[in-house]
Design a protein around this motif. Structure first.
Motif, PDB file in Angstrom:
ATOM      1  N   SER A   1      22.823 -17.098 -18.987  1.00 39.83           N
ATOM      2  CA  SER A   1      24.116 -16.650 -18.443  1.00 39.83           C
ATOM      3  C   SER A   1      24.190 -16.910 -16.930  1.00 39.83           C
ATOM      4  CB  SER A   1      24.354 -15.174 -18.762  1.00 39.83           C
ATOM      5  OG  SER A   1      23.253 -14.397 -18.327  1.00 39.83           O
ATOM      6  N   TRP A   2      23.273 -16.354 -16.194  1.00 41.23           N
ATOM      7  CA  TRP A   2      23.296 -16.540 -14.740  1.00 41.23           C
ATOM      8  C   TRP A   2      22.673 -17.861 -14.288  1.00 41.23           C
ATOM      9  CZ3 TRP A   2      25.612 -13.420 -11.221  1.00 41.23           C
ATOM     10  CH2 TRP A   2      26.005 -12.144 -11.666  1.00 41.23           C
ATOM     11  N   GLY A   3      21.651 -18.295 -15.041  1.00 43.04           N
ATOM     12  CA  GLY A   3      20.888 -19.468 -14.589  1.00 43.04           C
ATOM     13  C   GLY A   3      19.914 -19.145 -13.474  1.00 43.04           C
ATOM     14  N   CYS A   4      19.720 -17.875 -13.222  1.00 45.98           N
ATOM     15  CA  CYS A   4      18.769 -17.478 -12.175  1.00 45.98           C
ATOM     16  C   CYS A   4      18.306 -16.044 -12.428  1.00 45.98           C
ATOM     17  CB  CYS A   4      19.394 -17.609 -10.784  1.00 45.98           C
ATOM     18  SG  CYS A   4      20.869 -16.618 -10.512  1.00 45.98           S
ATOM     19  N   PHE A   5      17.220 -15.662 -11.759  1.00 45.81           N
ATOM     20  CA  PHE A   5      16.774 -14.267 -11.826  1.00 45.81           C
ATOM     21  C   PHE A   5      16.017 -13.924 -10.563  1.00 45.81           C
ATOM     22  CE2 PHE A   5      13.380 -16.752 -13.802  1.00 45.81           C
ATOM     23  CZ  PHE A   5      12.220 -16.208 -13.276  1.00 45.81           C
ATOM     24  N   GLN A   6      15.915 -12.636 -10.292  1.00 40.81           N
ATOM     25  CA  GLN A   6      15.125 -12.168  -9.155  1.00 40.81           C
ATOM     26  C   GLN A   6      13.724 -11.870  -9.681  1.00 40.81           C
ATOM     27  OE1 GLN A   6      16.158 -11.925  -6.014  1.00 40.81           O
ATOM     28  NE2 GLN A   6      18.264 -11.148  -5.889  1.00 40.81           N
ATOM     29  N   ALA A   7      12.732 -12.628  -9.222  1.00 44.12           N
ATOM     30  CA  ALA A   7      11.366 -12.415  -9.700  1.00 44.12           C
ATOM     31  C   ALA A   7      10.661 -11.383  -8.830  1.00 44.12           C
ATOM     32  CB  ALA A   7      10.590 -13.725  -9.666  1.00 44.12           C
ATOM     33  N   ILE A   8      10.113 -10.360  -9.481  1.00 42.22           N
ATOM     34  CA  ILE A   8       9.277  -9.399  -8.756  1.00 42.22           C
ATOM     35  C   ILE A   8       7.870  -9.415  -9.364  1.00 42.22           C
ATOM     36  CG2 ILE A   8      11.139  -7.873  -7.956  1.00 42.22           C
ATOM     37  CD1 ILE A   8      10.266  -6.036 -10.373  1.00 42.22           C
ATOM     38  N   SER A   9       6.928  -8.776  -8.700  1.00 41.96           N
ATOM     39  CA  SER A   9       5.512  -8.806  -9.121  1.00 41.96           C
ATOM     40  C   SER A   9       5.059 -10.234  -9.395  1.00 41.96           C
ATOM     41  CB  SER A   9       5.287  -7.930 -10.360  1.00 41.96           C
ATOM     42  OG  SER A   9       5.721  -6.632 -10.108  1.00 41.96           O
ATOM     43  N   HIS A  10       5.390 -11.117  -8.468  1.00 40.10           N
ATOM     44  CA  HIS A  10       5.073 -12.543  -8.621  1.00 40.10           C
ATOM     45  C   HIS A  10       3.712 -12.878  -8.016  1.00 40.10           C
ATOM     46  CE1 HIS A  10       6.455 -12.026  -4.604  1.00 40.10           C
ATOM     47  NE2 HIS A  10       7.698 -11.812  -4.995  1.00 40.10           N
ATOM     48  N   GLY A  11       3.045 -11.879  -7.452  1.00 41.09           N
ATOM     49  CA  GLY A  11       1.693 -12.103  -6.937  1.00 41.09           C
ATOM     50  C   GLY A  11       1.633 -12.480  -5.464  1.00 41.09           C
TER      51      GLY A  11
ATOM     52  N   PHE B   1       1.407 -20.852   1.466  1.00 44.29           N
ATOM     53  CA  PHE B   1       2.641 -20.559   0.722  1.00 44.29           C
ATOM     54  C   PHE B   1       2.767 -21.543  -0.455  1.00 44.29           C
ATOM     55  CE2 PHE B   1       7.494 -20.705   0.628  1.00 44.29           C
ATOM     56  CZ  PHE B   1       7.621 -19.474   0.012  1.00 44.29           C
ATOM     57  N   THR B   2       2.478 -22.816  -0.185  1.00 42.78           N
ATOM     58  CA  THR B   2       2.585 -23.828  -1.243  1.00 42.78           C
ATOM     59  C   THR B   2       1.670 -23.477  -2.417  1.00 42.78           C
ATOM     60  OG1 THR B   2       3.054 -25.513   0.411  1.00 42.78           O
ATOM     61  CG2 THR B   2       2.361 -26.302  -1.743  1.00 42.78           C
ATOM     62  N   SER B   3       0.413 -23.114  -2.112  1.00 49.10           N
ATOM     63  CA  SER B   3      -0.481 -22.866  -3.253  1.00 49.10           C
ATOM     64  C   SER B   3      -0.064 -21.600  -4.005  1.00 49.10           C
ATOM     65  CB  SER B   3      -1.951 -22.866  -2.843  1.00 49.10           C
ATOM     66  OG  SER B   3      -2.191 -21.799  -1.977  1.00 49.10           O
ATOM     67  N   LYS B   4       0.478 -20.630  -3.296  1.00 46.35           N
ATOM     68  CA  LYS B   4       0.946 -19.413  -3.991  1.00 46.35           C
ATOM     69  C   LYS B   4       2.199 -19.714  -4.829  1.00 46.35           C
ATOM     70  CE  LYS B   4      -0.677 -15.815  -0.710  1.00 46.35           C
ATOM     71  NZ  LYS B   4      -1.996 -16.329  -0.460  1.00 46.35           N
ATOM     72  N   ILE B   5       3.109 -20.482  -4.261  1.00 44.13           N
ATOM     73  CA  ILE B   5       4.340 -20.810  -4.997  1.00 44.13           C
ATOM     74  C   ILE B   5       4.029 -21.687  -6.207  1.00 44.13           C
ATOM     75  CG2 ILE B   5       6.443 -22.251  -4.852  1.00 44.13           C
ATOM     76  CD1 ILE B   5       7.005 -19.565  -3.695  1.00 44.13           C
ATOM     77  N   LYS B   6       3.018 -22.548  -6.056  1.00 47.02           N
ATOM     78  CA  LYS B   6       2.660 -23.407  -7.184  1.00 47.02           C
ATOM     79  C   LYS B   6       2.258 -22.553  -8.390  1.00 47.02           C
ATOM     80  CE  LYS B   6       0.385 -27.688  -8.250  1.00 47.02           C
ATOM     81  NZ  LYS B   6      -0.190 -27.313  -9.526  1.00 47.02           N
ATOM     82  N   LYS B   7       1.503 -21.485  -8.105  1.00 46.14           N
ATOM     83  CA  LYS B   7       1.114 -20.585  -9.205  1.00 46.14           C
ATOM     84  C   LYS B   7       2.351 -19.947  -9.840  1.00 46.14           C
ATOM     85  CE  LYS B   7      -3.520 -19.501  -7.739  1.00 46.14           C
ATOM     86  NZ  LYS B   7      -3.934 -18.971  -6.452  1.00 46.14           N
ATOM     87  N   VAL B   8       3.301 -19.583  -8.998  1.00 45.00           N
ATOM     88  CA  VAL B   8       4.528 -18.962  -9.531  1.00 45.00           C
ATOM     89  C   VAL B   8       5.274 -19.974 -10.414  1.00 45.00           C
ATOM     90  CG1 VAL B   8       6.754 -17.889  -8.947  1.00 45.00           C
ATOM     91  CG2 VAL B   8       4.741 -17.398  -7.546  1.00 45.00           C
ATOM     92  N   THR B   9       5.326 -21.242  -9.979  1.00 44.86           N
ATOM     93  CA  THR B   9       6.048 -22.236 -10.798  1.00 44.86           C
ATOM     94  C   THR B   9       5.369 -22.396 -12.163  1.00 44.86           C
ATOM     95  OG1 THR B   9       4.807 -24.130  -9.884  1.00 44.86           O
ATOM     96  CG2 THR B   9       6.903 -23.593  -8.828  1.00 44.86           C
ATOM     97  N   GLU B  10       4.040 -22.297 -12.171  1.00 39.00           N
ATOM     98  CA  GLU B  10       3.323 -22.436 -13.446  1.00 39.00           C
ATOM     99  C   GLU B  10       3.613 -21.244 -14.356  1.00 39.00           C
ATOM    100  OE1 GLU B  10      -0.647 -23.034 -11.984  1.00 39.00           O
ATOM    101  OE2 GLU B  10      -0.153 -25.072 -11.292  1.00 39.00           O
ATOM    102  N   GLN B  11       3.571 -20.067 -13.729  1.00 38.58           N
ATOM    103  CA  GLN B  11       3.818 -18.844 -14.498  1.00 38.58           C
ATOM    104  C   GLN B  11       5.248 -18.837 -15.072  1.00 38.58           C
ATOM    105  OE1 GLN B  11       3.218 -15.505 -11.952  1.00 38.58           O
ATOM    106  NE2 GLN B  11       2.604 -14.140 -13.608  1.00 38.58           N
ATOM    107  N   VAL B  12       6.194 -19.226 -14.241  1.00 33.19           N
ATOM    108  CA  VAL B  12       7.603 -19.230 -14.681  1.00 33.19           C
ATOM    109  C   VAL B  12       7.803 -20.298 -15.763  1.00 33.19           C
ATOM    110  CG1 VAL B  12       9.972 -19.770 -13.935  1.00 33.19           C
ATOM    111  CG2 VAL B  12       8.536 -18.299 -12.518  1.00 33.19           C
TER     112      VAL B  12
END
Ligand SMILES: O=C(O)CCC(=O)C(=O)O
Ligand SMILES: [Fe+2]
Length: 353
Positions: A78-88, A172-183
């Motif tokens: 519906s939105w095509g987006c979400f607010q991610a929390i507890s993302h590490g 930041f890049t290495s942390k965000i990379k983990k988030v992209t994998e998790q998502v």
């Protein structure tokens, strides 16, 4: 045929300089003149919040996790987006990223211009690569950097000032990379697909690009946009907003809605390539950024895209009699997207069957 464009000349002067010099914005900046919403005050978007920690192994298979997967699927449909929390990523580190961004943009112009892009380039400090004649201009300055894969990094564009900038961006890049994998895994599971299917489509060298945005104050926010309406050409995009200043809006049911700033949440927003890979189940929302006469705004955006030459397409497991294939296989979609973006148009139709 396009005549000799004056836009490169306009772009050579950055918005921050125009504000300091109290210039009257040139016509290509006045993109809201015909915007019927320019006097409308938009509602705050009730974007679903998703707890990413519920997708990790200890709770795997739990009822709570199932509900969260259903919530994710519904948010992206519906939105095509979400607010991610507890993302590490600790809020204190997000604040460091915000801080080095602010410090960079507050440097004198000569210092920032050490990292300047040419008008044709994407990477570096400046604005969009030279646009089509007739394209409106955005009231913003940006630093755009390729951050992954590491062998594609061009350090000449990475600020050495503030001193901690490069290290903070690496972390930041290495942390965000983990988030992209998790998502990516959570999205696949929310559609009852193999959890690695989207990661396989992105490929191990799927790219991450960071864009640091600085939206200066603007005396006429009803006439000028910080960023024109667009959908992203990415797989998906992760947006770290500042903690206070509003500006980002998403279009939902033909209405602009303001994304509330948050100190700890990351906004995860689908790009066109996730709409393609999910065979249209997930939506790539149109969004834009308003300006403010009172406060400048920063945002840090990471674009996650499939390896450029790799063909991507709808997951076979999502195609059946009830849900026929909506999209073709495409490679290098980011380039197709860019051609349309420059004309202020969406590109998704180019991938439709
Ligand atoms: O500044 C923002 O919050 C969003 C920026 C954005 O949409 C983009 O850089 O593509
Ligand atoms: Fe965007």
């Amino acid at each position: 045929m396009a005549g000799v464009s004056t836009l490169p000349v306009l772009l050579a002067k950055r918005v921050q300089e125009m504000v300091l010099d109290e210039d009257d914005p040139a016509a290509p900046y006045l993109s809201r003149i015909d915007d019927p919403t320019r006097h409308v005050s938009p509602p705050l978007a009730q974007i679903p919040t998703i707890d990413l920690s519920l997708y990790s192994s200890p709770t795997s298979g739990s009822e709570e996790e199932k509900q969260e997967l259903e919530k994710l699927r519904s948010a992206l449909g519906s939105w095509g987006c979400f607010q991610a929390i507890s993302h590490g990523i600790p809020t204190s580190f997000l604040n460091e990223v915000r801080e080095v961004t602010r410090e960079f943009f507050e440097l004198p112009m000569e210092e920032k211009k050490k990292y300047a892009k040419t008008v044709e380039e994407f990477e570096g400090y400046g604005a969009d690569p030279v646009p089509e004649d007739g394209q409106s201009l955005d009231w913003q300055d940006r630093l755009f950097l390729d951050v992954y894969p590491e062998d594609g990094i061009k350090l000449k564009f990475w600020p050495e000032n503030p001193k901690s900038f490069r290290q903070v961006l690496k972390d930041f890049t290495s942390k965000i990379k983990k988030v992209t994998e998790q998502v990516s895994r959570a999205m696949a599971r929310s559609l009852d697909l193999d959890e690695n299917c989207f990661l396989d489509q992105f490929g191990p060298r799927g790219t991450l690009q960071a864009r640091f945005n600085y939206y200066s104050r603007c005396k006429t926010p009803d006439l000028i946009l910080g960023l024109k309406p667009h959908s992203d050409g990415t797989g998906f995009t992760i947006i770290l907003q500042g903690t206070e200043v509003e500006g980002l809006q998403v279009l939902k049911d033909d209405q602009w809605q303001t994304v509330p700033p948050s100190s700890d949440a990351l906004l995860v927003l689908m790009g066109d390539q996730m709409e393609i890979m999910s065979n249209g189940v997930f939506k790539s929302p149109v969004h834009r950024v308003l300006t403010s006469s009172e406060k400048e705004r920063i945002s840090i955006v990471v674009f996650y895209s499939p390896e450029p030459q790799k063909e991507i397409g709808p997951e076979e497991g999502l195609i059946n009699e009830e849900m026929p294939r909506l999209f073709k296989k495409v490679a290098d979609y980011a380039n197709i997207h860019w051609g349309y973006y420059q004309q202020g148009k969406r590109a998704l139709h180019a991938a439709k069957v």
